[in-house]
Motif scaffolding. Structure first.
Motif, PDB file in Angstrom:
ATOM      1  N   LYS A 162     -10.704   3.989  -4.193  1.00 19.64           N
ATOM      2  CA  LYS A 162     -10.924   2.902  -5.367  1.00 19.64           C
ATOM      3  C   LYS A 162      -9.725   1.922  -5.129  1.00 19.64           C
ATOM      4  O   LYS A 162     -10.058   0.789  -5.438  1.00 19.64           O
ATOM      5  CB  LYS A 162     -11.214   3.452  -6.791  1.00 19.64           C
ATOM      6  CG  LYS A 162     -11.391   2.355  -7.652  1.00 19.64           C
ATOM      7  CD  LYS A 162     -11.427   3.028  -9.384  1.00 19.64           C
ATOM      8  CE  LYS A 162     -11.762   1.887 -10.228  1.00 19.64           C
ATOM      9  NZ  LYS A 162     -11.037   0.940 -10.057  1.00 19.64           N
ATOM     10  N   ARG A 163      -8.445   2.522  -5.325  1.00 17.33           N
ATOM     11  CA  ARG A 163      -7.170   1.689  -5.254  1.00 17.33           C
ATOM     12  C   ARG A 163      -7.136   0.932  -4.061  1.00 17.33           C
ATOM     13  O   ARG A 163      -7.055  -0.240  -4.200  1.00 17.33           O
ATOM     14  CB  ARG A 163      -6.151   2.800  -5.164  1.00 17.33           C
ATOM     15  CG  ARG A 163      -5.930   3.075  -6.692  1.00 17.33           C
ATOM     16  CD  ARG A 163      -4.721   4.174  -6.408  1.00 17.33           C
ATOM     17  NE  ARG A 163      -4.336   4.964  -7.770  1.00 17.33           N
ATOM     18  CZ  ARG A 163      -3.791   6.029  -8.084  1.00 17.33           C
ATOM     19  NH1 ARG A 163      -3.007   6.542  -6.839  1.00 17.33           N
ATOM     20  NH2 ARG A 163      -3.543   6.404  -9.216  1.00 17.33           N
ATOM     21  N   LEU A 201       0.674  -1.208  -0.048  1.00 20.43           N
ATOM     22  CA  LEU A 201       0.030  -0.066  -0.022  1.00 20.43           C
ATOM     23  C   LEU A 201       0.859   1.279  -0.008  1.00 20.43           C
ATOM     24  O   LEU A 201       2.066   1.306   0.550  1.00 20.43           O
ATOM     25  CB  LEU A 201      -0.919   0.050   0.958  1.00 20.43           C
ATOM     26  CG  LEU A 201      -1.818  -1.191   1.457  1.00 20.43           C
ATOM     27  CD1 LEU A 201      -2.614  -0.962   2.628  1.00 20.43           C
ATOM     28  CD2 LEU A 201      -2.795  -1.272   0.090  1.00 20.43           C
ATOM     29  N   SER A 202       0.116   2.391  -0.549  1.00 17.51           N
ATOM     30  CA  SER A 202       1.173   3.616  -0.544  1.00 17.51           C
ATOM     31  C   SER A 202       0.962   4.235   0.671  1.00 17.51           C
ATOM     32  O   SER A 202       0.219   3.706   1.499  1.00 17.51           O
ATOM     33  CB  SER A 202       0.253   4.499  -1.804  1.00 17.51           C
ATOM     34  OG  SER A 202      -0.835   4.939  -1.292  1.00 17.51           O
ATOM     35  N   VAL A 251     -10.112   8.560  -5.581  1.00 18.14           N
ATOM     36  CA  VAL A 251      -9.128   7.586  -6.555  1.00 18.14           C
ATOM     37  C   VAL A 251      -8.503   6.671  -5.481  1.00 18.14           C
ATOM     38  O   VAL A 251      -8.314   5.555  -5.583  1.00 18.14           O
ATOM     39  CB  VAL A 251      -8.050   8.405  -7.250  1.00 18.14           C
ATOM     40  CG1 VAL A 251      -6.689   7.572  -7.511  1.00 18.14           C
ATOM     41  CG2 VAL A 251      -8.672   9.406  -8.212  1.00 18.14           C
ATOM     42  N   THR A 252      -8.090   7.365  -4.431  1.00 17.03           N
ATOM     43  CA  THR A 252      -7.244   6.520  -3.200  1.00 17.03           C
ATOM     44  C   THR A 252      -8.225   5.446  -2.748  1.00 17.03           C
ATOM     45  O   THR A 252      -7.874   4.279  -2.379  1.00 17.03           O
ATOM     46  CB  THR A 252      -6.775   7.412  -1.991  1.00 17.03           C
ATOM     47  OG1 THR A 252      -6.171   8.315  -2.465  1.00 17.03           O
ATOM     48  CG2 THR A 252      -6.084   6.790  -1.101  1.00 17.03           C
ATOM     49  N   GLU A 258      -2.655   5.430   1.047  1.00 18.46           N
ATOM     50  CA  GLU A 258      -3.604   4.232   1.419  1.00 18.46           C
ATOM     51  C   GLU A 258      -3.495   3.616   2.787  1.00 18.46           C
ATOM     52  O   GLU A 258      -4.396   3.302   3.053  1.00 18.46           O
ATOM     53  CB  GLU A 258      -3.107   3.383   0.203  1.00 18.46           C
ATOM     54  CG  GLU A 258      -3.600   3.713  -1.244  1.00 18.46           C
ATOM     55  CD  GLU A 258      -2.895   2.717  -2.132  1.00 18.46           C
ATOM     56  OE1 GLU A 258      -3.208   2.968  -3.270  1.00 18.46           O
ATOM     57  OE2 GLU A 258      -2.093   1.851  -1.856  1.00 18.46           O
ATOM     58  N   ASP A 301      -9.659  -2.018  -4.306  1.00 15.68           N
ATOM     59  CA  ASP A 301      -9.230  -3.082  -5.607  1.00 15.68           C
ATOM     60  C   ASP A 301      -8.103  -3.783  -4.742  1.00 15.68           C
ATOM     61  O   ASP A 301      -8.078  -5.282  -4.850  1.00 15.68           O
ATOM     62  CB  ASP A 301      -8.715  -2.240  -6.519  1.00 15.68           C
ATOM     63  CG  ASP A 301      -9.703  -1.680  -7.398  1.00 15.68           C
ATOM     64  OD1 ASP A 301     -10.888  -1.802  -7.074  1.00 15.68           O
ATOM     65  OD2 ASP A 301      -9.431  -0.752  -8.276  1.00 15.68           O
ATOM     66  N   LYS A 302      -7.205  -3.263  -4.017  1.00  8.43           N
ATOM     67  CA  LYS A 302      -5.945  -3.967  -3.382  1.00  8.43           C
ATOM     68  C   LYS A 302      -6.495  -5.025  -2.282  1.00  8.43           C
ATOM     69  O   LYS A 302      -5.906  -6.119  -2.303  1.00  8.43           O
ATOM     70  CB  LYS A 302      -4.921  -3.285  -3.015  1.00  8.43           C
ATOM     71  CG  LYS A 302      -4.259  -2.205  -4.089  1.00  8.43           C
ATOM     72  CD  LYS A 302      -3.059  -1.483  -3.354  1.00  8.43           C
ATOM     73  CE  LYS A 302      -2.426  -0.581  -4.506  1.00  8.43           C
ATOM     74  NZ  LYS A 302      -1.389   0.154  -3.963  1.00  8.43           N
TER      75      LYS A 302
END
Length: 225
Positions: free
Chosen positions: A198-199, A152-153, A195-196, A156, A202-203
């Motif tokens: 959604k990512r 994860l970023s 956007v964050t 995130e 998904d992850k």
């Protein structure tokens, strides 16, 4: 981090006294007088500690303990009206973490509450945040889904931690943006958060876990006790 304590006690004077005695700046204390009210609260958000009277007008605290089961992720202190061994044993066997016999001093109550909260914090630091297929070790920056490690970023990770530490509670978009992009010197619009989210969904394969509350924000859906 806000510590959430629920007090289930039908004696209004005692309940309000407990709320005042346990109140601190980093705590949210809520009291109710029936099991039906307690159920509604627990369906809508997570808590960190439950103080539960054994005898309530709409049912037995012992039965409620068994109803909550072992999947709950918060400690429970039961209040008993007498020092009969059978009541104490029944509460502990039904899943209570501690008991206090009425009448009791508020100093004793505070000490028992602080002990249980420390145990919860220590356990969380050791095991991380665990629920179903998820295991998140925030301090070690390790995140697992069904045993597989997920990368994860930074943003995130911050978003995930806010969501799960407030499990069951709706977090407003403005609050999330302010807390996650605290280091940004530039204006951050709401699209960055979308956007964050959604990512992260998904992850983690968390389409059903991260709920969008349209026009308000997001929450991590409460899945256990």
């Amino acid at each position: 981090m806000l510590i959430d304590i629920l007090i289930v006690e039908d004696d209004k004077t005692l309940r309000e006294g407990l709320e005042r005695a346990l109140s601190l700046a980093d705590r949210r204390i809520e009291g109710c007088g029936t099991l039906s009210h307690a159920r509604r609260i627990l369906r809508n958000r997570g808590i960190d500690l439950l103080i539960l009277d054994i005898n309530l007008p709409d049912g037995s605290g012992i039965d409620f303990l068994e109803e909550l089961g072992s999947e709950r992720n918060f400690p429970i202190i039961v209040l008993t009206a007498n020092d009969m061994e059978v009541d104490i044993v029944a509460g502990l066997e039904a899943g209570a973490d501690d008991h206090i016999t009425k009448p009791f001093s508020l100093a004793v109550l505070r000490a028992r509450v602080n002990t249980q909260l420390r145990k919860k914090i220590d356990a969380n630091q050791e095991a991380g945040w665990v629920s179903g297929k998820y295991r998140f070790l925030f301090d070690r920056m390790e995140y697992y889904v069904e045993g597989w490690e997920i990368q994860l970023s930074k943003n995130e990770q911050k978003l995930l931690r806010m969501l799960v530490e407030n499990e069951g509670s709706i977090l407003k978009r403005e609050l999330l943006i302010d807390r996650i992009w605290t280091d940004s010197l530039e204006y951050v619009d709401g699209n960055a958060l979308s956007v964050t989210i959604k990512r992260l969904r998904d992850k983690l394969h968390a389409e059903d876990q991260i709920e969008t509350i349209y026009g308000i924000g997001y929450r991590w859906v409460k899945t256990h006790g």
